[in-house]
Write an enzyme that holds these catalytic residues in place. Structure first.
Site, PDB file in Angstrom:
ATOM      1  N   CYS A  98       0.853  -1.191   0.000  1.00 46.10           N
ATOM      2  CA  CYS A  98       0.000   0.000   0.000  1.00 46.10           C
ATOM      3  C   CYS A  98       0.886   1.237   0.000  1.00 46.10           C
ATOM      4  O   CYS A  98       1.788   1.327   0.836  1.00 46.10           O
ATOM      5  CB  CYS A  98      -0.870  -0.023   1.255  1.00 46.10           C
ATOM      6  SG  CYS A  98      -1.977   1.381   1.395  1.00 46.10           S
ATOM      7  N   GLU A 141      -9.196  -1.721  -1.041  1.00 47.98           N
ATOM      8  CA  GLU A 141      -9.580  -0.298  -1.146  1.00 47.98           C
ATOM      9  C   GLU A 141     -10.830   0.003  -0.321  1.00 47.98           C
ATOM     10  O   GLU A 141     -10.919   1.061   0.314  1.00 47.98           O
ATOM     11  CB  GLU A 141      -9.806   0.103  -2.605  1.00 47.98           C
ATOM     12  CG  GLU A 141      -8.597  -0.087  -3.522  1.00 47.98           C
ATOM     13  CD  GLU A 141      -7.295   0.482  -2.976  1.00 47.98           C
ATOM     14  OE1 GLU A 141      -7.324   1.474  -2.219  1.00 47.98           O
ATOM     15  OE2 GLU A 141      -6.230  -0.092  -3.297  1.00 47.98           O
ATOM     16  N   HIS A 144     -10.043   0.581   3.183  1.00 50.57           N
ATOM     17  CA  HIS A 144      -9.540   1.935   3.463  1.00 50.57           C
ATOM     18  C   HIS A 144     -10.675   2.876   3.861  1.00 50.57           C
ATOM     19  O   HIS A 144     -10.483   3.775   4.682  1.00 50.57           O
ATOM     20  CB  HIS A 144      -8.859   2.524   2.216  1.00 50.57           C
ATOM     21  CG  HIS A 144      -7.396   2.206   2.095  1.00 50.57           C
ATOM     22  ND1 HIS A 144      -6.467   2.621   3.023  1.00 50.57           N
ATOM     23  CD2 HIS A 144      -6.690   1.556   1.136  1.00 50.57           C
ATOM     24  CE1 HIS A 144      -5.254   2.225   2.641  1.00 50.57           C
ATOM     25  NE2 HIS A 144      -5.350   1.562   1.502  1.00 50.57           N
TER      26      HIS A 144
HETATM   27 NI    NI Z   1      -3.850   0.699   0.352  1.00 56.00          NI
END
Ligand code: NI
Length: 187
Positions: A98, A141, A144
């Site tokens: 990441c 994602e 996140h």
């Molecule tokens: Ni990431």
């Protein structure tokens, strides 16, 4: 399209650890933002990016990943309010990294296929079937957007590591026993 600065855990910015807010509607500003996020993802280079990574606590992601990592073509998805509405029982472990956690790698279990419901860049409601590596990137994602980072998902600390080249040019794993910075530990 502008490449935006990426927020990392080193900066201790709480935006990476907060649940992001729904956007509900796509307007011109958000379309522009999704374009900038696409440019930022490609520049990293990466296969996905979520708005908190550019410092914004809103539920936007971009994903551009193929079904097999590094093989075949990748569809570009620019989405608002993505939600996983179905997950396969089957799980698979695979390597993740990441740009918000520079240099760290992890072997993470993810569902091998999922269905994602979202609003696309044109404002339409869409449902996307994703399998394999693309499904993995979606899960990373969307995590996140809930303040979850991939190290939270490993089943044991020895699944986190750095990669270093040894004298013969081979990549070797350096276990990340103590994961820095401390922001990774705060939940
Ligand atoms: Ni990431």
């Amino acid at each position: 399209m502008n490449v935006l600065p990426i927020v990392t855990v080193a900066g201790s910015n709480p935006v990476l650890r907060r649940a992001a807010a729904p956007v509900r509607r796509i307007d011109r500003d958000l379309r522009k933002l999704l374009d900038d996020m696409t440019a930022t993802m490609r520049d990293a280079p990466g296969v996905g990016l979520a708005a908190p990574q550019i410092g914004l606590g809103i539920r936007l992601i971009v994903v551009e990943a193929s079904e097999e990592r590094g093989e075949g073509s990748a569809r570009l998805h620019r989405l608002a309010d993505p939600e996983i509405v179905w997950r396969s029982d089957e799980l698979e472990e695979g390597q993740e990294a990441c740009p918000s956690i520079p240099e760290l790698y992890g072997d993470v279990l993810r569902h091998t296929s999922i269905v994602v419901r979202a609003i696309d860049v044109t404002g339409r409601r869409v449902e996307i079937d994703a399998v394999g590596f693309e499904a993995r990137v979606f899960q990373h994602e969307i995590d996140h957007l809930d303040g979850v980072l991939f190290p939270d998902r490993v089943t044991s600390q020895d699944k986190l590591y750095f990669l270093e080249e040894d004298e013969s040019g081979e990549m070797i794993r350096i276990p990340a026993k103590v994961v820095e910075p401390a922001t990774l530990q705060v939940r």
